[in-house]
Design a protein around this motif. Structure first.
Motif, short mmCIF file in Angstrom:
data_model
loop_
_atom_site.label_atom_id
_atom_site.label_comp_id
_atom_site.label_asym_id
_atom_site.label_seq_id
_atom_site.Cartn_x
_atom_site.Cartn_y
_atom_site.Cartn_z
N ASN A 11 0.80 -1.23 0.00
CA ASN A 11 0.00 0.00 0.00
C ASN A 11 0.83 1.28 0.00
O ASN A 11 0.35 2.34 0.40
N ALA A 12 2.07 1.18 -0.45
CA ALA A 12 2.94 2.37 -0.51
C ALA A 12 2.74 3.17 -1.79
O ALA A 12 3.25 4.28 -1.90
N GLY A 13 2.06 2.59 -2.78
CA GLY A 13 1.83 3.30 -4.04
C GLY A 13 2.70 2.80 -5.18
O GLY A 13 2.80 3.47 -6.21
N LYS A 14 3.29 1.62 -5.04
CA LYS A 14 4.18 1.09 -6.07
C LYS A 14 3.48 0.88 -7.41
O LYS A 14 3.97 1.33 -8.45
N THR A 15 2.35 0.20 -7.40
CA THR A 15 1.68 -0.14 -8.64
C THR A 15 1.17 1.10 -9.36
O THR A 15 1.31 1.22 -10.59
N GLY A 16 0.61 2.04 -8.64
CA GLY A 16 0.16 3.29 -9.26
C GLY A 16 1.32 4.05 -9.87
O GLY A 16 1.21 4.58 -10.98
N LEU A 17 2.44 4.09 -9.15
CA LEU A 17 3.63 4.76 -9.67
C LEU A 17 4.13 4.05 -10.92
O LEU A 17 4.46 4.68 -11.92
N MET A 18 4.19 2.72 -10.88
CA MET A 18 4.61 1.95 -12.06
C MET A 18 3.73 2.28 -13.26
O MET A 18 4.23 2.54 -14.36
N GLU A 19 2.43 2.26 -13.06
CA GLU A 19 1.49 2.52 -14.16
C GLU A 19 1.72 3.92 -14.75
O GLU A 19 1.79 4.08 -15.97
#
Length: 163
Positions: A11-19
């Protein structure tokens, strides 16, 4: 091929940042592939489908192909998970591979951090983390970006890898 990682706790925001990074960097004309580590068992197949039936019958690999895409599934069964270096060999050449996870590997990384998770900051102990993207001020020696500063983070990563 150039490789750069995005790491952080759940829930640190990795996937959103990757996208957002994929959208930003491909929008600049670079080719990008991604590799994501899953900490749990996952399945891209579904019970009842022919490919699922092939796998469950014992096939080591099942390749699905259509006019739109193809996917290769390899069953590890009781063998160890492959290291990142072996997995990267399966990807076609591109300008940049963005890796989500694999925080213990030694490729350069940016850490995604959200204050609400209340986890320790990995960057304080890990020299492979070259920058931090967070939603709060942090006491780190690496450059810090706002978590939603996609353009700035993309500029940093592309500069780091020489693109």
């Amino acid at each position: 091929m150039k490789i750069y990682g995005v790491v952080g706790y759940k829930n640190a925001g990795k996937t959103g940042l990757m996208e957002r990074l994929v959208t930003e960097i491909t929008g600049r004309g670079f080719s990008v592939s991604t590799l994501k580590h899953a900490h749990h068992t996952f399945d891209v197949d579904h019970p009842g489908k022919d490919s699922y039936r092939h796998r469950h019958a014992g096939a080591h690999q099942v390749l699905l192909s259509s006019r739109a895409r193809w996917a290769l599934m390899t069953e590890l069964r009781d063998r160890d998970e492959l290291p990142l270096s072996d997995l990267l060999k399966h990807l076609d050449p591109v300008d940049l591979i963005l890796v989500e996870g694999y925080k213990r590997d030694d490729h350069p990384k940016i850490e995604a951090y959200r204050a609400e998770t209340n986890h320790p900051v990995i960057a304080k102990e890990d020299p492979t983390i070259r920058a931090v993207a967070s939603d709060c001020a942090l006491d780190v020696t690496q450059p810090r970006y706002e978590l939603d500063d996609t353009k700035g983070i993309a500029d940093f990563i592309l500069s780091e890898v020489g693109l």
